[in-house]
Design an enzyme around this catalytic site. Structure first.
Site, mmCIF file in Angstrom:
data_model
loop_
_atom_site.group_PDB
_atom_site.id
_atom_site.type_symbol
_atom_site.label_atom_id
_atom_site.label_comp_id
_atom_site.label_asym_id
_atom_site.label_seq_id
_atom_site.Cartn_x
_atom_site.Cartn_y
_atom_site.Cartn_z
ATOM 1 N N GLN A 293 0.885 -1.171 0.000
ATOM 2 C CA GLN A 293 0.000 0.000 0.000
ATOM 3 C C GLN A 293 0.918 1.215 0.000
ATOM 4 O O GLN A 293 1.590 1.472 0.994
ATOM 5 C CB GLN A 293 -0.913 -0.015 1.230
ATOM 6 N N PRO B 98 -5.802 -2.663 4.472
ATOM 7 C CA PRO B 98 -6.206 -1.590 5.395
ATOM 8 C C PRO B 98 -7.213 -0.589 4.834
ATOM 9 O O PRO B 98 -7.718 0.245 5.586
ATOM 10 C CB PRO B 98 -4.879 -0.890 5.717
ATOM 11 N N ARG C 136 -9.455 -3.450 7.845
ATOM 12 C CA ARG C 136 -9.800 -2.184 7.187
ATOM 13 C C ARG C 136 -9.949 -1.079 8.232
ATOM 14 O O ARG C 136 -10.846 -1.121 9.079
ATOM 15 C CB ARG C 136 -11.102 -2.380 6.405
ATOM 16 N N HIS D 119 -15.578 4.262 -7.473
ATOM 17 C CA HIS D 119 -14.638 5.229 -6.915
ATOM 18 C C HIS D 119 -13.208 4.971 -7.410
ATOM 19 O O HIS D 119 -12.548 5.873 -7.941
ATOM 20 C CB HIS D 119 -14.704 5.167 -5.385
ATOM 21 N N GLU D 120 -12.754 3.745 -7.251
ATOM 22 C CA GLU D 120 -11.368 3.450 -7.643
ATOM 23 C C GLU D 120 -11.187 3.597 -9.154
ATOM 24 O O GLU D 120 -10.150 4.067 -9.616
ATOM 25 C CB GLU D 120 -10.952 2.047 -7.173
ATOM 26 N N GLU E 293 -6.522 2.769 -5.791
ATOM 27 C CA GLU E 293 -6.642 2.939 -7.244
ATOM 28 C C GLU E 293 -5.362 2.632 -8.015
ATOM 29 O O GLU E 293 -5.014 3.358 -8.952
ATOM 30 C CB GLU E 293 -7.071 4.386 -7.516
ATOM 31 N N ASP F 67 -3.437 20.061 8.844
ATOM 32 C CA ASP F 67 -4.102 18.805 8.519
ATOM 33 C C ASP F 67 -5.567 19.031 8.189
ATOM 34 O O ASP F 67 -6.178 19.968 8.693
ATOM 35 C CB ASP F 67 -4.022 17.838 9.711
ATOM 36 N N HIS G 143 -10.723 7.215 -10.148
ATOM 37 C CA HIS G 143 -9.350 7.698 -9.918
ATOM 38 C C HIS G 143 -8.475 7.537 -11.171
ATOM 39 O O HIS G 143 -7.417 8.165 -11.255
ATOM 40 C CB HIS G 143 -8.694 6.918 -8.782
ATOM 41 N N GLU H 228 -9.286 12.966 -4.164
ATOM 42 C CA GLU H 228 -10.407 12.258 -3.527
ATOM 43 C C GLU H 228 -11.759 12.946 -3.695
ATOM 44 O O GLU H 228 -12.782 12.273 -3.843
ATOM 45 C CB GLU H 228 -10.103 12.027 -2.042
ATOM 46 N N GLN I 156 0.178 4.703 -1.003
ATOM 47 C CA GLN I 156 -0.306 6.031 -0.647
ATOM 48 C C GLN I 156 -0.359 6.165 0.867
ATOM 49 O O GLN I 156 -0.756 5.220 1.543
ATOM 50 C CB GLN I 156 -1.713 6.260 -1.223
ATOM 51 N N LYS J 17 -11.036 1.861 8.363
ATOM 52 C CA LYS J 17 -12.314 2.560 8.469
ATOM 53 C C LYS J 17 -13.280 1.848 9.416
ATOM 54 O O LYS J 17 -14.138 2.490 10.037
ATOM 55 C CB LYS J 17 -12.913 2.667 7.063
HETATM 56 N N1 BES Z 1 -6.863 6.492 -2.508
HETATM 57 C C1 BES Z 1 -7.801 6.105 -1.515
HETATM 58 C C2 BES Z 1 -7.186 5.391 -0.344
HETATM 59 C C3 BES Z 1 -6.162 6.214 0.405
HETATM 60 C C4 BES Z 1 -6.398 7.553 0.678
HETATM 61 C C5 BES Z 1 -5.005 5.635 0.845
HETATM 62 C C6 BES Z 1 -5.437 8.291 1.357
HETATM 63 C C7 BES Z 1 -4.053 6.365 1.519
HETATM 64 C C8 BES Z 1 -4.261 7.702 1.772
HETATM 65 C C9 BES Z 1 -8.913 5.249 -2.104
HETATM 66 O O1 BES Z 1 -9.276 5.627 -3.387
HETATM 67 C C10 BES Z 1 -10.137 5.468 -1.263
HETATM 68 O O2 BES Z 1 -10.585 6.579 -1.203
HETATM 69 N N2 BES Z 1 -10.658 4.428 -0.660
HETATM 70 C C11 BES Z 1 -11.877 4.515 0.106
HETATM 71 C C12 BES Z 1 -13.004 4.172 -0.821
HETATM 72 C C13 BES Z 1 -14.319 4.815 -0.580
HETATM 73 C C14 BES Z 1 -14.280 6.294 -0.405
HETATM 74 C C15 BES Z 1 -15.298 4.438 -1.660
HETATM 75 C C16 BES Z 1 -11.762 3.509 1.242
HETATM 76 O O3 BES Z 1 -10.748 2.826 1.313
HETATM 77 O O4 BES Z 1 -12.638 3.439 2.065
HETATM 78 ZN ZN ZN Z 2 -10.172 7.516 -3.351
#
Ligand code: BES
Ligand code: ZN
Length: 639
Positions: free
Chosen positions: A172, A303, A590, A332-333, A308, A409, A336, A355, A174, A592
């Site tokens: 991963q 995680p 994950r 979403h992906e 994307e 931030d 991107h 985003e 990003q 989130k």
């Molecule tokens: N690019 C992001 C994931 C990310 C963001 C990784 C910032 C590291 C730093 C990815 O496209 C994303 O937004 N994922 C979301 C999807 C959702 C908004 C549909 C996720 O992982 O929950």
């Molecule tokens: Zn995203």
């Protein structure tokens, strides 16, 4: 700096679009490689990199690496093509714990290098001398290994996979994790083409965020070599790898999905709309420029929901609900591929360019594939999240602006994602869909394969979207991008989007009427999520048991809903939910889902804190560094 020409890809020999760098005679193999420009304005200076791209920059990365699952080690060489000012003398790369053995030029002659002091959260600079007897080196070859603790990489034990027999690896990148396994300039504004040859033990397959070149090559020693190419310059956070016991199944002519054999049927069924999504996306904002669009459904330790990575989106398996109700993630992906991968935030403080624009685009794809009702409901859920964040941090909190100057931030994803999307939705409503779509398409076209900043999109909106100064004022562009809070012209969600659910929520809050099981099942997932979010937070065990009995919450196969149920249950110290929360947290990495559940437990006094500490001691080793980092802070955990 703004560039006048729409097409800013040049071969190395015409690298004049990076004016401070001397164009050097390209080596034969480099001749046709594309070099993307570097922005030179102060707002495009990335404080998260040690690189000084105006002096010397990487244009291409060639990796030759072996995966060693026993030692959790990736080792080999990275050969970097360098474009340097005549007087540069050295190039600065990013590292985070890389173990560098030696550095040579393209001819194998040793180059001096120095690893600088470590900066917490950023890693350490690696300064490589370019001086050779024959002038400045144009290639540097780093012989190195990644640290087994590399924070981009997660090495999964067989028990963490569906098959249970083979190990698994994924990366991963990003935002700034790739410097823990790739020695290059790890900044989104320094685009690089790349190639990789990766060896792995049989029977594992390797996929990357580049196009596979031919069939894997058997090496005769129980290992195979896989070769990948990305011939378009990408920000280095988009270089990604996964390896495991995985199979592929096609969806459409240019789309397909990888997953462990045990998961492939369910995964394939869930993403069956992907080819249609690509077509819908192209219809909206122009051709898909990356060739294939494949996905890999990873083990649940991944995680994020999705990442994307070009030509190979990485997905959590937790979005598989069986009914495609959570496939906004795929939209979403995919989106991107334009916002983020084609046009990329030059600095992470402008993350909304990736985003927020993507979240808007995602919703347009959802509307095209699943219809207006689902799209509107998802908008309404997102809007609720913006209001929650503003409520929590205050409408004047600087972190609620879309643009975050260096050192500040964002107030969270509801700002970067949802406020960003609400901004574009507001513009769409103000100027009409036709004009808005034409504008967004030209933004992607004119900045394709380039970095961008908030200032650039602001200027672009003023010139190419607004018809005149008065309209630019009315759109409140500056307020939206640079000021906190929510501008007065915000497009509000459709108040009718959740009429049925909101009535049911009121009935539940008032007379404790739980929706009928059939009603519940007939709702969309967005509706069920809305209801669960609106359940009053002070429930007795009896009330929770009644809800669960009627709605089958603990037994749902939809992880977004299961998460909301577990969170509600834990927030009410509902003991019967603890074992399930524990197994969920042991399986799913994950962030989130994981972080908020721990936050909730930690808010529940001695009862919750004891449970949180007990569970985390068990589950922490199975989490990716991203998830570990975020939960460590919640529990005040020290390694
Ligand atoms: N690019 C992001 C994931 C990310 C963001 C990784 C910032 C590291 C730093 C990815 O496209 C994303 O937004 N994922 C979301 C999807 C959702 C908004 C549909 C996720 O992982 O929950
Ligand atoms: Zn995203």
């Amino acid at each position: 700096m703004r560039f006048a020409l729409p097409l800013l890809l040049a071969t190395v020999s015409t690298a004049a679009c990076t004016p401070t760098l001397e164009a050097q005679a390209p080596a034969a193999a480099q001749a046709e490689r594309l070099v993307a420009p570097i922005l030179t304005t102060p707002d495009a200076v990335d404080s998260a990199t040690f690189a000084r791209p105006q002096v010397a920059r990487v244009t291409h990365v060639d990796l030759d690496l072996a995966l060693d699952f026993e030692r959790k080690r990736v080792a080999g060489t990275a050969t970097l093509d360098v474009l340097a000012r005549a007087d540069a003398g050295e190039i600065v790369l990013d590292s985070n714990g890389l173990v560098i053995d030696r550095v040579t030029d393209g001819q194998g002659r040793a180059l001096a290098f120095e690893v600088g002091d470590r900066v917490e959260g950023k890693g350490e600079p690696v300064t490589v001398s370019l001086r050779t007897d024959e002038g400045q080196a144009r290639q540097v070859v780093i012989h190195y290994a990644a640290n087994p603790q590399a924070n981009a990489l997660q090495w999964l034990a067989p028990e963490q996979t569906a098959g249970g027999e083979h190990p698994f690896l994924f990366s991963q990148g990003q935002a700034i994790l790739n410097r823990s396994w790739i020695p290059t300039q790890d900044s989104p504004g320094i685009r690089q083409t790349w190639r990789a040859r990766i060896t792995a033990p049989e029977p594992l397959d390797v996929v990357m965020s580049g196009v596979a070149q031919g069939e894997p090559e058997a090496l005769g020693n129980g290992r195979r070599a896989f070769t990948f190419l990305m011939d378009k310059p990408v920000p280095p956070y988009l270089i990604a790898i996964a390896a495991g016991d995985i199979d592929f199944r096609a969806i459409g002519p240019r789309t397909g999905v990888w997953a462990e054999p045990e998961v492939l049927d369910r995964a394939h069924h869930e993403v069956a709309d992907t080819e249609d999504m690509v077509e819908a996306a192209e219809e909206l904002y122009g051709p898909y420029r990356w060739g294939r669009y494949d996905m890999i459904v990873l083990p649940p330790a991944f995680p994020y929901g999705g990442m994307e990575n070009p030509v190979m989106t990485f997905l959590t398996p937790t979005f598989i609900a069986g009914d495609r109700s959570l496939t906004g993630l795929v939209a979403h992906e995919l989106a991107h591929s334009w916002s983020g991968n084609l046009v990329t935030n030059a600095v992470w403080g402008d993350g909304w360019l990736n985003e927020g624009v993507t979240s808007y685009f995602e919703n347009r794809i959802v509307e095209a594939i699943y219809g207006e009702k689902r799209a509107r409901q998802e908008v309404a859920l997102d809007y609720m999240a913006i209001l929650d964040t503003l409520e929590e941090v205050g409408r004047d909190a600087p972190g609620t602006a879309l643009h975050h100057p260096e050192g500040t931030d964002s107030a969270g994803s509801a700002i970067v994602y949802n406020k960003g999307a609400a901004f574009l939705r507001t513009l769409e409503r103000e100027v009409g869909r036709e004009r808005f779509d034409a504008w967004l398409r030209q933004w992607f076209d004119n900045h394709a394969f380039q970095p961008a900043t908030s200032n650039m999109i602001y200027e672009d909106m003023r010139t190419n979207l607004a018809r005149n100064a008065a309209e630019a004022e009315r759109l409140m562009l500056r307020e939206w991008i640079f000021e906190p809070g929510l501008p007065a012209n915000v497009a509000k969600p459709d108040p009718a989007a959740f009429a049925a659910v909101d009535a049911a929520s009121a009935a539940y809050a008032g007379q404790a009427t739980i929706p009928a099981a059939a009603t519940w099942r007939g709702w969309t997932s967005a509706e069920r999520q809305r209801f669960l979010r609106q359940v009053p937070r002070d429930r007795t065990a009896q009330q929770l048991a009644a809800l669960d009995r009627q709605l089958g919450l603990a037994a749902t196969g939809n992880n977004e809903e299961l998460f909301l149920w577990l969170d509600l249950a834990l927030a009410n110290r509902y003991a019967p939910a603890v074992p399930q929360a524990e197994s969920f947290l042991a399986e799913v990495g994950r962030a989130k889902f994981v972080r908020p559940l721990f936050v909730t437990l930690m808010g529940e006094g001695d009862w919750g804190q004891a449970i949180a500490r007990r569970i985390y001691a068990e589950t922490r080793p199975g989490y990716h560094a991203v998830t570990r980092g975020s939960v460590d802070r919640v529990l005040g955990w020290e390694e």
